[in-house]
Design a protein around this motif. Structure first.
Motif, PDB file in Angstrom:
ATOM      1  N   MET A 143       1.110  -1.681   0.123  1.00 28.59           N
ATOM      2  CA  MET A 143       0.197  -0.031  -0.356  1.00 28.59           C
ATOM      3  C   MET A 143       0.556   1.530  -0.069  1.00 28.59           C
ATOM      4  O   MET A 143       1.036   2.181  -0.710  1.00 28.59           O
ATOM      5  N   ARG A 144       1.584   1.551   0.646  1.00 28.20           N
ATOM      6  CA  ARG A 144       2.926   2.313   0.534  1.00 28.20           C
ATOM      7  C   ARG A 144       3.493   2.791  -0.415  1.00 28.20           C
ATOM      8  O   ARG A 144       3.608   3.294  -1.271  1.00 28.20           O
ATOM      9  N   TYR A 145       3.440   1.521  -1.421  1.00 28.44           N
ATOM     10  CA  TYR A 145       4.086   1.547  -2.321  1.00 28.44           C
ATOM     11  C   TYR A 145       3.853   2.131  -3.825  1.00 28.44           C
ATOM     12  O   TYR A 145       3.690   3.329  -4.197  1.00 28.44           O
ATOM     13  N   SER A 146       2.049   1.472  -3.870  1.00 27.57           N
ATOM     14  CA  SER A 146       1.409   2.212  -4.256  1.00 27.57           C
ATOM     15  C   SER A 146       1.186   3.425  -3.908  1.00 27.57           C
ATOM     16  O   SER A 146       1.005   4.119  -5.262  1.00 27.57           O
TER      17      SER A 146
ATOM     18  N   LEU B 153       3.955   4.891  -5.994  1.00 25.02           N
ATOM     19  CA  LEU B 153       3.691   4.656  -7.664  1.00 25.02           C
ATOM     20  C   LEU B 153       2.619   5.892  -7.967  1.00 25.02           C
ATOM     21  O   LEU B 153       2.784   6.348  -8.852  1.00 25.02           O
ATOM     22  N   ALA B 154       1.176   6.317  -7.227  1.00 25.94           N
ATOM     23  CA  ALA B 154       0.895   6.748  -7.668  1.00 25.94           C
ATOM     24  C   ALA B 154       0.699   8.319  -8.469  1.00 25.94           C
ATOM     25  O   ALA B 154       0.387   9.347  -9.205  1.00 25.94           O
ATOM     26  N   ALA B 155       1.570   8.396  -7.043  1.00 23.33           N
ATOM     27  CA  ALA B 155       2.270  10.125  -6.922  1.00 23.33           C
ATOM     28  C   ALA B 155       2.874  10.380  -8.285  1.00 23.33           C
ATOM     29  O   ALA B 155       2.951  10.961  -9.615  1.00 23.33           O
ATOM     30  N   GLY B 156       4.090   9.573  -8.034  1.00 23.41           N
ATOM     31  CA  GLY B 156       4.992   9.147  -9.735  1.00 23.41           C
ATOM     32  C   GLY B 156       4.498   8.996 -11.163  1.00 23.41           C
ATOM     33  O   GLY B 156       4.077   9.841 -12.521  1.00 23.41           O
TER      34      GLY B 156
ATOM     35  N   LYS C  37      -5.269  11.554 -13.004  1.00 18.13           N
ATOM     36  CA  LYS C  37      -5.798  12.272 -11.564  1.00 18.13           C
ATOM     37  C   LYS C  37      -5.213  11.424 -10.641  1.00 18.13           C
ATOM     38  O   LYS C  37      -4.930  10.239 -10.496  1.00 18.13           O
ATOM     39  N   GLU C  38      -4.181  11.663  -9.624  1.00 24.83           N
ATOM     40  CA  GLU C  38      -3.067  10.676  -8.680  1.00 24.83           C
ATOM     41  C   GLU C  38      -4.608   9.772  -7.890  1.00 24.83           C
ATOM     42  O   GLU C  38      -3.718   8.726  -7.846  1.00 24.83           O
ATOM     43  N   GLU C  39      -5.554  10.646  -7.142  1.00 27.48           N
ATOM     44  CA  GLU C  39      -6.230   9.966  -6.516  1.00 27.48           C
ATOM     45  C   GLU C  39      -7.116   8.587  -7.489  1.00 27.48           C
ATOM     46  O   GLU C  39      -7.104   7.567  -6.840  1.00 27.48           O
ATOM     47  N   GLU C  40      -7.570   8.539  -8.798  1.00 28.04           N
ATOM     48  CA  GLU C  40      -7.804   7.464  -9.212  1.00 28.04           C
ATOM     49  C   GLU C  40      -6.668   6.348  -9.701  1.00 28.04           C
ATOM     50  O   GLU C  40      -7.397   5.351  -9.594  1.00 28.04           O
ATOM     51  N   ILE C  41      -5.241   6.731 -10.314  1.00 27.79           N
ATOM     52  CA  ILE C  41      -4.401   6.307 -10.307  1.00 27.79           C
ATOM     53  C   ILE C  41      -4.486   5.039  -8.893  1.00 27.79           C
ATOM     54  O   ILE C  41      -4.375   3.689  -8.902  1.00 27.79           O
ATOM     55  N   LEU C  42      -3.985   6.092  -7.704  1.00 25.79           N
ATOM     56  CA  LEU C  42      -4.160   4.783  -6.420  1.00 25.79           C
ATOM     57  C   LEU C  42      -5.506   4.172  -5.727  1.00 25.79           C
ATOM     58  O   LEU C  42      -4.983   2.810  -5.869  1.00 25.79           O
ATOM     59  N   LYS C  43      -6.464   4.315  -6.505  1.00 26.37           N
ATOM     60  CA  LYS C  43      -7.162   3.525  -5.913  1.00 26.37           C
ATOM     61  C   LYS C  43      -7.081   2.082  -6.888  1.00 26.37           C
ATOM     62  O   LYS C  43      -7.525   1.051  -6.482  1.00 26.37           O
ATOM     63  N   LYS C  44      -6.707   2.585  -8.233  1.00 28.38           N
ATOM     64  CA  LYS C  44      -6.603   1.274  -9.007  1.00 28.38           C
ATOM     65  C   LYS C  44      -5.559  -0.143  -8.884  1.00 28.38           C
ATOM     66  O   LYS C  44      -5.636  -0.494  -8.477  1.00 28.38           O
ATOM     67  N   LEU C  45      -4.311   0.743  -8.314  1.00 26.49           N
ATOM     68  CA  LEU C  45      -3.020   0.607  -8.008  1.00 26.49           C
ATOM     69  C   LEU C  45      -4.365  -0.280  -6.307  1.00 26.49           C
ATOM     70  O   LEU C  45      -3.427  -1.636  -6.739  1.00 26.49           O
TER      71      LEU C  45
ATOM     72  N   GLU D 108      -6.810  -8.029  -5.111  1.00 22.06           N
ATOM     73  CA  GLU D 108      -7.129  -8.645  -5.372  1.00 22.06           C
ATOM     74  C   GLU D 108      -6.128  -9.958  -5.508  1.00 22.06           C
ATOM     75  O   GLU D 108      -6.070 -11.101  -5.590  1.00 22.06           O
ATOM     76  N   LYS D 109      -4.745  -8.972  -5.414  1.00 18.71           N
ATOM     77  CA  LYS D 109      -3.452 -10.423  -5.888  1.00 18.71           C
ATOM     78  C   LYS D 109      -3.600 -11.255  -4.290  1.00 18.71           C
ATOM     79  O   LYS D 109      -3.072 -12.254  -4.521  1.00 18.71           O
ATOM     80  N   LEU D 110      -3.758  -9.999  -3.084  1.00 17.71           N
ATOM     81  CA  LEU D 110      -3.764 -10.556  -1.451  1.00 17.71           C
ATOM     82  C   LEU D 110      -5.101 -12.075  -1.367  1.00 17.71           C
ATOM     83  O   LEU D 110      -4.790 -12.997  -1.468  1.00 17.71           O
ATOM     84  N   LYS D 111      -6.218 -11.612  -2.441  1.00 16.51           N
ATOM     85  CA  LYS D 111      -6.937 -12.476  -2.173  1.00 16.51           C
ATOM     86  C   LYS D 111      -7.330 -13.421  -2.429  1.00 16.51           C
ATOM     87  O   LYS D 111      -7.280 -14.920  -2.357  1.00 16.51           O
ATOM     88  N   LEU D 112      -6.203 -13.265  -4.269  1.00 12.13           N
ATOM     89  CA  LEU D 112      -5.744 -14.549  -4.731  1.00 12.13           C
ATOM     90  C   LEU D 112      -5.091 -15.316  -4.452  1.00 12.13           C
ATOM     91  O   LEU D 112      -4.748 -17.355  -3.899  1.00 12.13           O
ATOM     92  N   GLU D 113      -3.684 -14.903  -3.776  1.00  9.47           N
ATOM     93  CA  GLU D 113      -3.068 -15.327  -2.190  1.00  9.47           C
ATOM     94  C   GLU D 113      -4.075 -16.548  -1.627  1.00  9.47           C
ATOM     95  O   GLU D 113      -3.573 -17.460  -0.813  1.00  9.47           O
ATOM     96  N   ASP D 114      -4.715 -15.460  -0.972  1.00 10.30           N
ATOM     97  CA  ASP D 114      -5.882 -16.095   0.326  1.00 10.30           C
ATOM     98  C   ASP D 114      -5.879 -17.154   0.381  1.00 10.30           C
ATOM     99  O   ASP D 114      -5.890 -18.170   0.891  1.00 10.30           O
ATOM    100  N   GLU D 115      -6.654 -17.120  -1.536  1.00 10.91           N
ATOM    101  CA  GLU D 115      -7.502 -18.487  -1.778  1.00 10.91           C
ATOM    102  C   GLU D 115      -6.693 -19.672  -2.148  1.00 10.91           C
ATOM    103  O   GLU D 115      -6.632 -20.471  -1.570  1.00 10.91           O
ATOM    104  N   LEU D 116      -5.825 -19.818  -2.571  1.00 14.76           N
ATOM    105  CA  LEU D 116      -4.806 -20.324  -2.660  1.00 14.76           C
ATOM    106  C   LEU D 116      -3.797 -21.056  -1.536  1.00 14.76           C
ATOM    107  O   LEU D 116      -4.097 -22.319  -1.514  1.00 14.76           O
ATOM    108  N   ASP D 117      -4.290 -20.742  -0.838  1.00 17.51           N
ATOM    109  CA  ASP D 117      -2.895 -20.535   0.638  1.00 17.51           C
ATOM    110  C   ASP D 117      -4.520 -21.593   1.473  1.00 17.51           C
ATOM    111  O   ASP D 117      -4.156 -22.927   2.229  1.00 17.51           O
ATOM    112  N   THR D 118      -5.593 -21.168   1.265  1.00 16.29           N
ATOM    113  CA  THR D 118      -6.761 -22.048   1.770  1.00 16.29           C
ATOM    114  C   THR D 118      -6.813 -23.134   1.414  1.00 16.29           C
ATOM    115  O   THR D 118      -7.026 -24.403   1.671  1.00 16.29           O
ATOM    116  N   LEU D 119      -6.596 -23.912  -0.213  1.00 16.70           N
ATOM    117  CA  LEU D 119      -6.847 -24.668  -1.253  1.00 16.70           C
ATOM    118  C   LEU D 119      -5.255 -25.517  -0.357  1.00 16.70           C
ATOM    119  O   LEU D 119      -5.663 -27.107   0.128  1.00 16.70           O
TER     120      LEU D 119
END
Ligand SMILES: Nc1ncnc2c1ncn2[C@@H]1O[C@H](COP(=O)(O)OP(=O)(O)OP(=O)(O)O)[C@@H](O)[C@H]1O
Ligand SMILES: [Mg+2]
Length: 559
Positions: A488-491, A494-497, A505-513, A519-530
């Motif tokens: 989150m800190r990196y994003s 990155l959004a500012a850059g 708009k920085e806000e929109e980029i940050l939201k997407k990031l 989504e990535k973390l959620k995907l990892e969660d699902e893999l872990d549960t499996l």
């Protein structure tokens, strides 16, 4: 004389030869009964009274309502009163119960009860009498309209009761009350005192209501947490594999059976006609064949030995276990959540099995971590091991007990508990059996029986694995949280850059990031549960089941 001084003749020495009574023996060796030290002696008295009340209620199918009160009379001098709503004691048996050792309704039966020796409460009479010189007072009634109030002491030389008074009156009431004075004892609120003893009794006997009044007059009521009265214990016939030659010789003497074959099938569990035929076949192949149709009264020692040797070679079904009464997972969970409020708990009841070749037993264990679990020792916590045998707390002799030894033999590090001894962990273990092999008549520790220790260890390893899954999940959750914060800190940076470069708009980029990160973390969660599901499945497969489970084989249990 050979310069060795004056020799004495055997006749002279044997002038001292005398018989002694069992009561006289325990008068001199009261530590065998648990009467050592002022704290332990008091707890022992309460233990004997309460176990008897619980046993009596259970056998009579009564929901136990038990009260214990301790009053201080002097420095190390106390008055103890216990009361139950049990079946009462028939008047003709009062002398035997309170005034005679090795007398009771339990020691000759294969039944899961707390008492098994017929010594306990006569031991209380003895201890009270030798420390104060006073009699024990009993009020009892079987509910038929007559109440008896009796004061008695033990005639130690004769091992029999000396009734000092008997007041009989009419009243409809049922139960037993006991009152005795003790000296050389001390009340403590610490772990080995009566309060903790009764608290643990309540945990293991959720069907009982127990009221305790301490010497300060403080009253604690341990309310029952279930209305279900446990089924009355049933007798389990002895299993052939647990029988010794001497047992068989004695059983054969007293049986009504006319043939050895029918004597065997009616005396033992799992002894079918087919098994008797197998025994006959082995005997016929031996050096001194004889017919199992003969009268059991005519069996010789050598013939009994042949039968026992044949039994060793044959496989029998494991002993029946309907008579065993564990506390039950649901009740243990309730108690643990209620008292310890832990972060994690796991409870497990193993399948019943047999010790010493043929005595049925069953182990249940629970582990609780965090919350109020563990023993508070001022500036830290230590592991707490709550030991029970037939739902009775064991508070003393822990070092000598098979339960403690089994707990210590587990490598807790392997399951993620690093400093086990100093961890906030409570372990509860209850061993139930129709015969508990205690290390002494004081019944505070279980002897090192291999079968019992193996079962306890298996159970502990299973709950240990459950803890390990909890622990690794907790560790992974923490690591994930740290990763999330870094990403989150990196994003944000990155959004500012990116906003600078693209002019968007920085806000929109940050939201997407951020959405991408989540989504990535959620995907990892699902893999872990499996992965976790797979791990658990593998564990079930690789279980620790004994391939022989359900059968008691000759090779393993023959000795
Ligand atoms: N409160 C009670 N209500 C009904 N019967 C009782 C009570 N207390 C004792 N008895 C009877 O008295 C007998 C003797 O009790 P005692 O405690 O001496 O021996 P036990 O319980 O059989 O074995 P252990 O020595 O292991 O305690 C019991 O077997 C039981 O039949
Ligand atoms: Mg008893």
């Amino acid at each position: 004389m050979d310069g060795k001084g004056k020799e004495r003749h055997a006749d002279d020495l044997f002038k001292e030869f005398k018989e002694t009574s069992i009561t006289e023996f325990f008068r001199k060796n009261k530590t065998h009964l648990g009467y050592s030290g002022s704290i332990r002696s008091l707890t022992t008295v309460i233990h004997e009274m309460v176990t008897n009340s619980l046993d009596a209620c259970e056998e009579a199918g009564i929901q136990p309502d038990i009260s214990v009160a301790i009053k201080k009379l002097g420095n190390d001098h106390y008055l103890i009163r216990s009361e139950d709503n049990g079946p009462g004691i028939p008047i003709r048996h009062i002398s035997g119960v309170f005034g005679k050792m090795l007398a009771g309704t339990k020691f000759h039966r294969n039944i899961q009860l707390r008492g098994q020796q017929g010594i306990g409460v006569a031991g209380v009479t003895l201890f009270s009498q030798i420390t104060t010189g006073k009699p024990i007072k009993i009020k009892t009634s079987t509910g038929k309209g007559k109440v008896n109030e009796i004061a008695l002491m033990i005639d130690i030389a004769k091992n029999k009761a000396d009734i000092l008074s008997n007041n009989e009156y009419s009243q409809y009431w049922r139960g037993t009350e006991i009152e005795c004075e003790l000296k050389g004892v001390n009340f403590t609120l610490r772990e080995q005192g009566p309060f903790e003893y009764l608290r643990r009794t309540a945990i293991a006997n959720p069907h009982a209501k127990i009221t305790f009044t301490d010497p300060e007059g403080r009253r604690t009521i341990f309310e029952r947490s279930t209305e279900k009265v446990p089924k009355p214990p049933v007798e389990i016939k002895p299993h052939p594999k647990g029988t010794e030659v001497d047992d068989l010789v004695n059983m054969a003497k007293i049986t009504d059976g006319r043939k050895v074959s029918s004597f065997l099938t009616s005396t033992f569990s799992r002894m079918s006609n087919a098994k008797v035929k197998e025994i006959q076949k082995i005997i016929n192949e031996g050096d001194a064949p004889f017919d199992l149709n003969k009268s059991p009264k005519k069996l010789t020692w050598a013939e009994c030995e042949q039968i026992i040797n044949a039994i060793k070679e044959i496989k029998f079904l494991a002993p029946p276990t309907e008579g065993l009464q564990p506390i039950g997972e649901e009740q243990i969970r309730k108690a643990i959540l209620n008292i310890l409020d832990p972060e994690f708990e796991a409870i497990l009841t193993r399948n019943p099995t047999a010790h010493s070749g043929g005595v049925p037993f069953q182990v249940e264990v629970a582990i609780a971590y965090g919350g109020q679990a563990g023993r508070n020792i001022g500036d830290g916590t230590k592991v707490e091991i709550m030991r029970f045998a037939n739902r009775t707390p064991l508070l003393f002799d822990s070092g000598a007990c098979a339960i403690t030894k089994s707990v210590n033999s587990v490598e807790w590090k392997r399951y993620g508990i690093k400093d086990f001894d100093n961890s906030p962990t409570t372990i509860l273990i209850n061993v139930v059996s129709t015969y508990i092999p205690y290390t002494s008549a004081g019944k505070q520790s279980i002897a090192d029986d291999e079968d019992i220790m193996k079962e306890i260890r298996m159970a502990l390893m299973e709950v240990g694995r459950k803890y390990q899954i909890f622990y690794s999940r907790q560790k992974r959750d923490m690591e994930k949280e740290v990763r999330k914060q870094i990403l989150m800190r990196y994003s944000t940076e990155l959004a500012a850059g990116l906003a600078n470069i693209t002019g968007k708009k920085e806000e929109e980029i940050l939201k997407k990031l951020n959405t991408l990160v989540l989504e990535k973390l959620k995907l990892e969660d699902e893999l872990d549960t499996l992965e976790e599901d797979e791990e658990e499945e593998i564990e079930d497969d690789s279980g620790i089941k004994d391939p022989e489970e359900g059968m008691v084989s000759g090779a393993e249990n023959g000795t």
